[in-house]
Design a protein around this motif. Structure first.
Motif, PDB file in Angstrom:
ATOM      1  N   ARG A 106      10.582   8.711   8.470  1.00  0.00           N
ATOM      2  CA  ARG A 106       9.260   9.217   8.836  1.00  0.00           C
ATOM      3  C   ARG A 106       8.902  10.449   7.991  1.00  0.00           C
ATOM      4  N   GLU A 107       9.875  11.333   7.798  1.00  0.00           N
ATOM      5  CA  GLU A 107       9.628  12.533   6.988  1.00  0.00           C
ATOM      6  C   GLU A 107       9.366  12.162   5.523  1.00  0.00           C
ATOM      7  N   ALA A 108      10.138  11.208   5.009  1.00  0.00           N
ATOM      8  CA  ALA A 108       9.942  10.779   3.624  1.00  0.00           C
ATOM      9  C   ALA A 108       8.573  10.133   3.453  1.00  0.00           C
ATOM     10  N   ALA A 109       8.142   9.365   4.441  1.00  0.00           N
ATOM     11  CA  ALA A 109       6.821   8.750   4.375  1.00  0.00           C
ATOM     12  C   ALA A 109       5.738   9.813   4.364  1.00  0.00           C
ATOM     13  N   GLY A 110       5.960  10.880   5.125  1.00  0.00           N
ATOM     14  CA  GLY A 110       4.978  11.965   5.152  1.00  0.00           C
ATOM     15  C   GLY A 110       4.851  12.696   3.828  1.00  0.00           C
ATOM     16  N   ARG A 111       5.839  12.538   2.950  1.00  0.00           N
ATOM     17  CA  ARG A 111       5.764  13.178   1.632  1.00  0.00           C
ATOM     18  C   ARG A 111       5.013  12.336   0.617  1.00  0.00           C
ATOM     19  N   ILE A 112       4.849  11.025   0.906  1.00  0.00           N
ATOM     20  CA  ILE A 112       4.154  10.182  -0.070  1.00  0.00           C
ATOM     21  C   ILE A 112       2.734   9.812   0.370  1.00  0.00           C
ATOM     22  N   VAL A 113       2.372  10.155   1.610  1.00  0.00           N
ATOM     23  CA  VAL A 113       1.012   9.923   2.084  1.00  0.00           C
ATOM     24  C   VAL A 113       0.714  10.904   3.205  1.00  0.00           C
ATOM     25  N   GLU A 114      -0.532  11.383   3.278  1.00  0.00           N
ATOM     26  CA  GLU A 114      -0.918  12.302   4.345  1.00  0.00           C
ATOM     27  C   GLU A 114      -1.414  11.497   5.545  1.00  0.00           C
ATOM     28  N   TRP A 115      -0.812  11.724   6.715  1.00  0.00           N
ATOM     29  CA  TRP A 115      -1.258  11.051   7.927  1.00  0.00           C
ATOM     30  C   TRP A 115      -2.428  11.801   8.537  1.00  0.00           C
ATOM     31  N   ASN A 116      -3.296  11.064   9.182  1.00  0.00           N
ATOM     32  CA  ASN A 116      -4.506  11.654   9.758  1.00  0.00           C
ATOM     33  C   ASN A 116      -4.705  11.099  11.170  1.00  0.00           C
ATOM     34  N   PRO A 117      -4.087  11.727  12.187  1.00  0.00           N
ATOM     35  CA  PRO A 117      -4.189  11.229  13.566  1.00  0.00           C
ATOM     36  C   PRO A 117      -5.644  11.184  14.035  1.00  0.00           C
ATOM     37  N   PRO A 118      -5.973  10.361  15.064  1.00  0.00           N
ATOM     38  CA  PRO A 118      -5.027   9.589  15.871  1.00  0.00           C
ATOM     39  C   PRO A 118      -4.719   8.203  15.319  1.00  0.00           C
ATOM     40  N   TYR A 119      -5.461   7.737  14.289  1.00  0.00           N
ATOM     41  CA  TYR A 119      -5.277   6.349  13.863  1.00  0.00           C
ATOM     42  C   TYR A 119      -4.424   6.207  12.614  1.00  0.00           C
ATOM     43  N   LEU A 120      -4.586   7.094  11.654  1.00  0.00           N
ATOM     44  CA  LEU A 120      -3.763   7.002  10.454  1.00  0.00           C
ATOM     45  C   LEU A 120      -2.485   7.809  10.710  1.00  0.00           C
ATOM     46  N   VAL A 121      -1.539   7.172  11.371  1.00  0.00           N
ATOM     47  CA  VAL A 121      -0.266   7.782  11.724  1.00  0.00           C
ATOM     48  C   VAL A 121       0.847   6.827  11.302  1.00  0.00           C
ATOM     49  N   PHE A 122       2.083   7.320  11.330  1.00  0.00           N
ATOM     50  CA  PHE A 122       3.205   6.497  10.895  1.00  0.00           C
ATOM     51  C   PHE A 122       3.283   5.207  11.705  1.00  0.00           C
ATOM     52  N   LYS A 123       2.978   5.288  12.994  1.00  0.00           N
ATOM     53  CA  LYS A 123       3.027   4.115  13.861  1.00  0.00           C
ATOM     54  C   LYS A 123       2.125   2.989  13.353  1.00  0.00           C
ATOM     55  N   ALA A 124       1.080   3.346  12.614  1.00  0.00           N
ATOM     56  CA  ALA A 124       0.131   2.333  12.147  1.00  0.00           C
ATOM     57  C   ALA A 124       0.786   1.309  11.220  1.00  0.00           C
ATOM     58  N   VAL A 125       1.845   1.704  10.504  1.00  0.00           N
ATOM     59  CA  VAL A 125       2.428   0.779   9.534  1.00  0.00           C
ATOM     60  C   VAL A 125       3.094  -0.411  10.219  1.00  0.00           C
ATOM     61  N   VAL A 126       3.619  -0.221  11.443  1.00  0.00           N
ATOM     62  CA  VAL A 126       4.305  -1.331  12.103  1.00  0.00           C
ATOM     63  C   VAL A 126       3.318  -2.261  12.800  1.00  0.00           C
ATOM     64  N   GLY A 127       2.066  -1.814  12.964  1.00  0.00           N
ATOM     65  CA  GLY A 127       1.069  -2.654  13.622  1.00  0.00           C
ATOM     66  C   GLY A 127       0.004  -3.192  12.705  1.00  0.00           C
ATOM     67  N   ALA A 128       0.103  -2.881  11.424  1.00  0.00           N
ATOM     68  CA  ALA A 128      -0.959  -3.271  10.491  1.00  0.00           C
ATOM     69  C   ALA A 128      -1.079  -4.770  10.311  1.00  0.00           C
ATOM     70  N   THR A 129      -0.027  -5.521  10.631  1.00  0.00           N
ATOM     71  CA  THR A 129      -0.046  -6.973  10.432  1.00  0.00           C
ATOM     72  C   THR A 129      -0.222  -7.748  11.738  1.00  0.00           C
ATOM     73  N   LEU A 130      -0.620  -7.056  12.806  1.00  0.00           N
ATOM     74  CA  LEU A 130      -0.760  -7.725  14.108  1.00  0.00           C
ATOM     75  C   LEU A 130      -2.008  -8.604  14.087  1.00  0.00           C
ATOM     76  N   ALA A 131      -1.811  -9.839  13.658  1.00  0.00           N
ATOM     77  CA  ALA A 131      -2.927 -10.721  13.309  1.00  0.00           C
ATOM     78  C   ALA A 131      -3.717 -11.222  14.511  1.00  0.00           C
ATOM     79  N   CYS A 132      -3.156 -11.116  15.724  1.00  0.00           N
ATOM     80  CA  CYS A 132      -3.900 -11.598  16.888  1.00  0.00           C
ATOM     81  C   CYS A 132      -5.025 -10.651  17.275  1.00  0.00           C
TER      82      CYS A 132
END
Length: 594
Positions: free
Chosen positions: A540-566
């Motif tokens: 999570r810390e390494a990801a924060g160094r390569i992209v700036e998160w912008n809560p509440p929607y652009l957060v690290f958690k978003a990467v695991v749900g980006a493919t939720l096709a339903c």
């Protein structure tokens, strides 16, 4: 005999009931006496002094303080608050990236005694064997796991390929297993509303089983919500606002109010506090808890703490997490401290910190002072091993090919509540060169059932990426998903996971910055929670160094749900850019080139 029937048969054994009656009369000592505490009465809302006597897994007596002292074991609860064990009505063990035994080790000492587990992550990767693994791993643990049959594998049939495909026949098979408590969250909302035969068969299998039928009603309202409920789906945790919460309560849905979207909790509390009483259809759940959050903050106890901090009465919060939950789960033995009920009990130091002093499950002291005292049996990897079934990838696998000089590209706009967009891009050396502000997303099938070459798409609203992040924790088909600003780093991150057997990896400058191996189904580690949490925190810390998160929607958690096709709107899958609502599928994001 079902697991529930076995548990109730144990509790209703004539000899046990006879001994409890005798103890209640005073003709024999209690096995355990909880003495000196304040009982939080989740029926009346009172807080009153009371002692509780136990015989085996049964509560034999709730009586006046000091009225009895005869017991084999006395637990001192002076200064503490005695409540029923907490019940989490919807969760996924896999989201915490640890085994069920390790999850139990984390939450039992915090007062959680029952969880309703949907193992659809394991089901999506390993199929029926993954669900069997979940049932077997949970059955010997002191934390009660009510395991559900995953209803939507894959979550969006036809526009993604998972590691399995659960049709109505397979659902019915799982529902026949003694260890399955019901049908897990029905996520293919459009299929249910439109009367799709596949989803009608799945929901009907749940209804015919007589077990729970649980829902996922994100964004549904008015006629669509009514149609979803009329099909037989009875609950929802996918709340988007206070208005959404109230409309669903008024509609009669059981609400599994989840803690994983903290930014919504204050408005939920405001809406609930405006009511004359707590709805009995309101329960609480965690849904997804990352490992570092689980280690540091806890599970359902953390949800209660935050709701109380935002202004909800502790008595209401506890009622939702105990008696309301037990009623929803059709468990008359749980959720209440009363003679004749199961002895699932937590003793908290106070009702703000909710720090559990002692925890009792089925009459056994299983945790004290934050440590588990009960035995926790691990399960061998079995079917969850070796699930990365794809070859190494190279940078060209993450490029978008096109002929000409300029291209018009379809995009997936914004991290949440996605929508279709378009952009112009330059073509150079046969590949699209994305403009500033665009992010690459690639999904590669990893289950050995389809072409494993990545399908590449374009995101907007995800910030500027200076590297790449790869994950096999990618809801809900859990294919290999890679986000990045350049194909070279995307290949580095992807290959790190292919070699590790799955997990999460961050790469920049052509090297791996952080790696969390998750060798069980590419979702879970066999390591202790503290080790997994440390590895996850590094990612999570390494990801924060390569992209700036912008809560509440652009957060690290978003990467695991980006493919939720339903969910509504376009999403990248291993098939292409897909929209479940419209059926639109783009295998290539290039709309036109010249």
């Amino acid at each position: 005999m079902t697991r529930l029937a076995e548990e109730l048969a144990e509790l209703n054994a004539p000899t046990l009931r006879r001994d409890a009656v005798a103890a209640a009369r005073g003709d024999r000592p209690f096995d355990i006496l909880i003495s000196g505490g304040t009982l939080v009465d989740v029926v009346t809302g009172e807080r009153r002094p009371a002692d509780i006597g136990l015989i085996g897994p049964l509560i034999a007596s709730v009586h006046a303080p000091g009225a009895r002292s005869d017991a084999k074991t006395v637990i001192d609860a002076h200064g503490g608050f005695i409540t029923p064990g907490l019940i989490d009505t919807h969760m996924h063990v896999e989201s915490s990236m640890v085994t069920p035994a390790e999850y139990a080790r984390a939450v039992l000492p915090r007062g959680v005694t029952t969880v309703c587990w949907d193992p659809h992550e394991f089901g999506n990767v390993v199929g029926l064997d993954g669900v069997r693994w979940a049932v077997e791993a949970a059955e010997k643990l002191p934390l009660r796991f009510m395991v559900l049959a995953p209803s939507c594998v894959p979550s969006a049939p036809g526009i993604e390929v998972a590691g399995a495909d659960f049709d109505a026949w397979k659902i019915a098979e799982m529902l026949s297993w003694p260890g399955i408590a019901g049908l897990a969250e029905v996520m293919n909302m459009r299929g249910v509303i439109d009367g799709d035969p596949r989803m009608a068969g799945i929901v009907n299998a749940g209804l015919q089983s007589g077990k729970l039928v649980c829902g996922h009603a994100r964004g549904l309202k008015d006629a669509d919500l009514a149609a979803f409920m009329a099909a037989g789906v009875a609950s929802d945790h996918e709340l988007t606002s206070a208005d959404d919460l109230m409309s669903k309560l008024r509609a009669g849905l059981t609400i599994e109010l989840r803690g994983s979207h903290d930014h919504l909790l204050p408005e939920f509390v405001t809406a609930l506090n405006a009511l004359p009483h707590l709805p009995q259809t309101l329960t609480l759940c965690t849904d997804d808890v990352f490992p570092d959050d689980l280690l540091q903050a806890g599970g359902l106890d953390d949800v209660l703490r935050r709701l109380i901090r935002y202004g909800l009465s502790p008595d209401w919060a506890l009622r939702a997490a105990t008696l309301n939950a037990a009623m929803r789960l059709k468990r008359d033995d749980l959720g209440l401290i009363a003679a004749g009920r199961r002895a699932d009990i937590a003793i908290f130091d106070d009702l703000e910190s909710l720090r559990a002093r002692h925890v009792i499950a089925s009459g056994a002291l299983v945790a004290s002072a934050g440590k588990v005292s009960a035995e926790l049996n691990e399960t061998v990897p079995g079917a969850l091993a070796a699930t990365m079934k794809l070859p190494r990838l190279n940078a060209d696998d993450f490029r978008i090919s096109a002929e000409g000089h300029r291209a018009r590209i379809a995009t997936i706009d914004q991290p949440r509540f996605t929508r279709w967009g378009e952009m112009e891009a330059e073509i150079r050396d046969g590949h699209v060169i994305l403009p500033e502000g665009a992010t690459l997303i690639a999904v590669a099938h990893r289950h050995g059932k389809a072409d494993s070459r990545p399908k590449v798409g374009v995101l907007t609203g995800w910030g500027h990426w200076r590297g790449a992040l790869a994950t096999t924790v990618s809801h809900d088909s859990h294919n290999l998903t890679v986000f990045g600003g350049n194909p070279e780093d995307m290949a580095v991150a992807a290959n790190a996971l292919i070699e590790a057997g799955g997990g999460m990896a961050v790469a920049s400058g052509g090297k791996v910055d952080a790696l969390l191996p998750l060798s069980l189904a590419g979702l879970v580690s066999e390591l202790p929670l503290d080790a997994v949490a440390a590895g996850f925190a590094q990612v999570r810390e390494a990801a924060g160094r390569i992209v700036e998160w912008n809560p509440p929607y652009l957060v690290f958690k978003a990467v695991v749900g980006a493919t939720l096709a339903c969910n509504a709107g376009p999403h990248q899958t291993d098939v292409g850019i897909c929209d479940a609502a419209t059926g639109k599928v783009l295998t290539n994001p290039v709309l036109a080139a010249e």
